[in-house]
Design a protein around this motif. Structure first.
Motif, mmCIF file in Angstrom:
data_model
loop_
_atom_site.group_PDB
_atom_site.id
_atom_site.type_symbol
_atom_site.label_atom_id
_atom_site.label_comp_id
_atom_site.label_asym_id
_atom_site.label_seq_id
_atom_site.Cartn_x
_atom_site.Cartn_y
_atom_site.Cartn_z
ATOM 1 N N GLU A 55 102.985 36.406 37.574
ATOM 2 C CA GLU A 55 101.904 37.282 37.128
ATOM 3 C C GLU A 55 101.824 38.496 38.029
ATOM 4 O OE1 GLU A 55 98.383 34.967 37.036
ATOM 5 O OE2 GLU A 55 99.149 33.524 35.586
ATOM 6 N N LEU A 56 102.249 38.327 39.281
ATOM 7 C CA LEU A 56 102.232 39.416 40.243
ATOM 8 C C LEU A 56 103.553 40.161 40.248
ATOM 9 C CD1 LEU A 56 100.575 37.895 43.433
ATOM 10 C CD2 LEU A 56 99.629 39.648 41.952
ATOM 11 N N ASN A 57 103.475 41.456 40.629
ATOM 12 C CA ASN A 57 104.684 42.236 40.854
ATOM 13 C C ASN A 57 104.387 43.238 41.945
ATOM 14 O OD1 ASN A 57 106.358 44.937 40.057
ATOM 15 N ND2 ASN A 57 107.525 43.080 39.651
ATOM 16 N N VAL A 58 105.364 43.460 42.834
ATOM 17 C CA VAL A 58 105.197 44.455 43.885
ATOM 18 C C VAL A 58 106.496 45.241 44.026
ATOM 19 C CG1 VAL A 58 105.881 42.872 45.745
ATOM 20 C CG2 VAL A 58 104.488 44.884 46.277
ATOM 21 N N GLN A 59 106.381 46.518 44.313
ATOM 22 C CA GLN A 59 107.521 47.383 44.584
ATOM 23 C C GLN A 59 107.241 48.134 45.873
ATOM 24 O OE1 GLN A 59 107.632 49.852 41.104
ATOM 25 N NE2 GLN A 59 108.207 48.190 39.725
ATOM 26 N N VAL A 60 108.278 48.294 46.701
ATOM 27 C CA VAL A 60 108.126 49.019 47.962
ATOM 28 C C VAL A 60 109.276 50.005 48.106
ATOM 29 C CG1 VAL A 60 109.351 47.257 49.334
ATOM 30 C CG2 VAL A 60 107.709 48.791 50.451
ATOM 31 N N TRP A 61 109.006 51.170 48.704
ATOM 32 C CA TRP A 61 110.032 52.189 48.878
ATOM 33 C C TRP A 61 109.620 53.117 50.009
ATOM 34 C CZ3 TRP A 61 106.576 51.827 44.916
ATOM 35 C CH2 TRP A 61 105.712 52.904 44.701
ATOM 36 N N THR A 62 110.536 53.970 50.450
ATOM 37 C CA THR A 62 110.232 54.955 51.486
ATOM 38 C C THR A 62 110.194 56.342 50.868
ATOM 39 O OG1 THR A 62 112.521 55.454 52.111
ATOM 40 C CG2 THR A 62 111.480 53.536 53.164
ATOM 41 N N ASN A 63 109.673 57.315 51.621
ATOM 42 C CA ASN A 63 109.516 58.658 51.078
ATOM 43 C C ASN A 63 110.846 59.346 50.785
ATOM 44 O OD1 ASN A 63 109.228 58.539 54.141
ATOM 45 N ND2 ASN A 63 109.832 60.670 53.870
ATOM 46 N N ARG A 64 111.961 58.838 51.322
ATOM 47 C CA ARG A 64 113.260 59.456 51.038
ATOM 48 C C ARG A 64 114.037 58.750 49.933
ATOM 49 N NH1 ARG A 64 115.608 61.440 56.909
ATOM 50 N NH2 ARG A 64 114.139 63.160 57.113
ATOM 51 N N ASP A 65 113.483 57.699 49.380
ATOM 52 C CA ASP A 65 114.178 56.991 48.298
ATOM 53 C C ASP A 65 113.135 56.355 47.392
ATOM 54 O OD1 ASP A 65 116.096 55.718 46.684
ATOM 55 O OD2 ASP A 65 115.944 53.910 47.900
ATOM 56 N N ALA A 66 112.645 57.141 46.416
ATOM 57 C CA ALA A 66 111.586 56.653 45.533
ATOM 58 C C ALA A 66 112.040 55.496 44.660
ATOM 59 C CB ALA A 66 111.082 57.791 44.651
ATOM 60 N N SER A 67 113.385 55.323 44.491
ATOM 61 C CA SER A 67 113.864 54.200 43.682
ATOM 62 C C SER A 67 113.685 52.871 44.414
ATOM 63 C CB SER A 67 115.347 54.387 43.343
ATOM 64 O OG SER A 67 116.164 54.145 44.476
ATOM 65 N N GLY A 68 113.684 52.894 45.744
ATOM 66 C CA GLY A 68 113.598 51.665 46.522
ATOM 67 C C GLY A 68 114.894 50.894 46.581
ATOM 68 N N ASP A 69 115.967 51.436 45.969
ATOM 69 C CA ASP A 69 117.238 50.723 45.913
ATOM 70 C C ASP A 69 118.310 51.324 46.823
ATOM 71 O OD1 ASP A 69 116.264 49.003 43.900
ATOM 72 O OD2 ASP A 69 116.675 50.531 42.386
ATOM 73 N N GLY A 70 118.022 52.472 47.429
ATOM 74 C CA GLY A 70 119.016 53.138 48.252
ATOM 75 C C GLY A 70 118.942 52.721 49.710
ATOM 76 N N ASN A 71 119.576 53.520 50.561
ATOM 77 C CA ASN A 71 119.614 53.239 52.002
ATOM 78 C C ASN A 71 119.595 54.569 52.748
ATOM 79 O OD1 ASN A 71 119.745 51.710 54.327
ATOM 80 N ND2 ASN A 71 121.942 51.353 54.216
ATOM 81 N N PRO A 72 118.474 55.315 52.661
ATOM 82 C CA PRO A 72 118.419 56.647 53.265
ATOM 83 C C PRO A 72 118.487 56.581 54.791
ATOM 84 C CG PRO A 72 116.232 55.959 52.591
ATOM 85 C CD PRO A 72 117.189 54.926 52.059
ATOM 86 N N VAL A 73 118.846 57.701 55.401
ATOM 87 C CA VAL A 73 118.999 57.774 56.855
ATOM 88 C C VAL A 73 117.813 58.519 57.458
ATOM 89 C CG1 VAL A 73 120.418 58.626 58.751
ATOM 90 C CG2 VAL A 73 121.515 57.693 56.702
ATOM 91 N N TYR A 74 117.250 57.960 58.523
ATOM 92 C CA TYR A 74 116.219 58.606 59.331
ATOM 93 C C TYR A 74 116.738 58.721 60.757
ATOM 94 C CZ TYR A 74 112.793 57.734 55.599
ATOM 95 O OH TYR A 74 112.118 57.714 54.412
ATOM 96 N N GLN A 75 116.287 59.755 61.443
ATOM 97 C CA GLN A 75 116.614 59.898 62.849
ATOM 98 C C GLN A 75 115.443 59.401 63.701
ATOM 99 O OE1 GLN A 75 119.616 60.680 63.421
ATOM 100 N NE2 GLN A 75 120.160 61.447 61.382
#
Length: 390
Positions: free
Chosen positions: A39-59
């Motif tokens: 019944e529940l669903n949650v999605q999480v992502w970072t500001n550099r990858d709105a899809s939540g499926d990538g692997n963006p780089v931060y310094q």
């Protein structure tokens, strides 16, 4: 400003469909979401990858914000496990002590928050873990606030420790009372001046068109197929294709890439995955430049099926279309059948019959249709179908 030095989390792996579904569990290597439709669903992502499926780089030193979307009011917990195994619980915190959040999208830190998040070391692969539950979780054995701390001290170390501790916490809960999601990013090695980042945006939803409207048949199909477990996240909007619509998904594990297909005039949308989808699109490309479905198959007319082991020890997949079918096996490949050949083959029991799986595409032989199988062949002779055993 509070520097969050450990932004990361456990890997989320959706269980593949199987004849008997295992109970939900948390292991050292994976957070396995409830096998029944939650019944529940949650999605999480970072500001550099709105899809939540990538692997963006931060310094190191850069600011980061985290987006979360829930489909119901629930208790939310946000964890981090960094490259050397250190863990943070950064929500709830002393700045936002209530973690009962309403359904919808939130960004951490929010506008006007009294803290900010910036990326610390070490360099390497970092992960984010979001957990939501219908009841408040007791995390006293995992994290506690001491003195005037603004963020909790986590007493466990590494993925193994967090997985074991969370397993104990969620074990008494009903199967549909909790769910998880994860996002990934990498930490580089060049420090930069922290810069404000854009607010995360909501992911593309199943059936969503570019104009914001929805294809209701696709929405229904995603729910029917437990799309979070079999289709994954949408990677494109629902777009026109030939005389219908299609939408592509990232797929889950061994399922591979996936698509929902909806022919105009049909009240239902159907899924095609992995090797079946690849062959289907290859046939369309060869026939019409992939501007519409291949005419020898037409639109999907049913969801693909897993075929159990036959008498030859072969297993595979079956995709049903308006004008034909695709049969796939790891042993032989993916092949199409249509017309009287397909009708006769399925009348015998298909891949479960003495014929077994196709070993090549149906083809024209001396002006007649021919198809070869593990245990025999089918030929059309003078318009009549002839079936041969090996």
């Amino acid at each position: 400003m509070s520097t969050l030095k450990r932004i990361s989390a456990l890997t989320a792996l959706l269980a593949l469909a199987a004849p008997t579904l295992a109970a939900p569990k948390i292991s050292a290597q994976s957070i396995i979401v409830n096998p029944t439709q939650p019944e529940l669903n949650v999605q999480v992502w970072t500001n550099r990858d709105a899809s939540g499926d990538g692997n963006p780089v931060y310094q190191i030193g850069e600011r980061i914000s985290v987006g979360v979307k829930t489909n119901a009011d629930a208790y939310l917990y946000l964890f981090n496990v960094n490259a050397d195994g250190n863990i943070d619980l950064f929500f709830p915190n002393a700045y936002e002590d209530s973690n009962y959040v309403p359904a919808g999208t939130r960004v951490f830190p929010g506008n006007g928050a009294r803290y900010s998040l910036s990326v610390g070391g070490p360099n390497g692969q970092d992960k984010l873990l979001a957990v939501v539950s219908t009841t408040e979780l007791s995390l006293n054995d995992i994290a506690i606030f001491e003195g005037q701390q603004n963020f909790a001290t986590v007493s466990v170390q590494g993925q193994d420790g967090l997985a074991q501790a969370l397993s104990i916490v969620v074990n008494p809960l009903p199967d549909n009372a909790w769910v998880t999601d994860t996002a990934f990013f990498r930490v580089g090695n060049v420090a930069q001046t922290p810069q404000p980042q854009p607010t995360p945006v909501t992911r593309i939803q199943p059936g969503q068109r570019e104009d914001g409207s929805f294809d209701s048949a696709m929405v229904d199909a995603y729910a029917r197929l437990k799309g979070g477990e079999s289709l994954g996240q949408a990677t494109t909007y629902a777009v026109p294709w030939g005389d219908g619509w299609w939408q592509k998904f990232g797929g889950v594990g061994a399922y591979g890439d996936a698509a929902l297909l909806h022919a105009n005039g049909s009240s239902r949308s159907y899924s095609v995955h992995g090797r079946l989808l690849a062959r289907y699109l290859a046939l369309a490309q060869a026939e019409n430049g992939a501007t519409r479905p291949p005419s020898r198959l037409g639109w999907a007319a049913g969801d693909e099926k897993v075929i159990p082991q036959n008498r030859y020890g072969t297993t595979g997949l079956y995709g049903f279309f308006q004008n034909g079918a695709l049969y796939d096996s790891q042993k032989y490949g993916t092949f199409w059948l249509t017309g009287p050949v397909l009708k006769s083959y399925q009348g015998l029991g298909g891949s479960g019959s003495f014929l077994g799986f196709p070993t090549r595409d149906q083809s024209l032989l001396n002006g007649a249709w021919a198809a070869d199988f593990e245990g025999g062949s089918i030929r059309t002779v003078g318009g009549a179908v002839k079936i041969y055993r090996k």
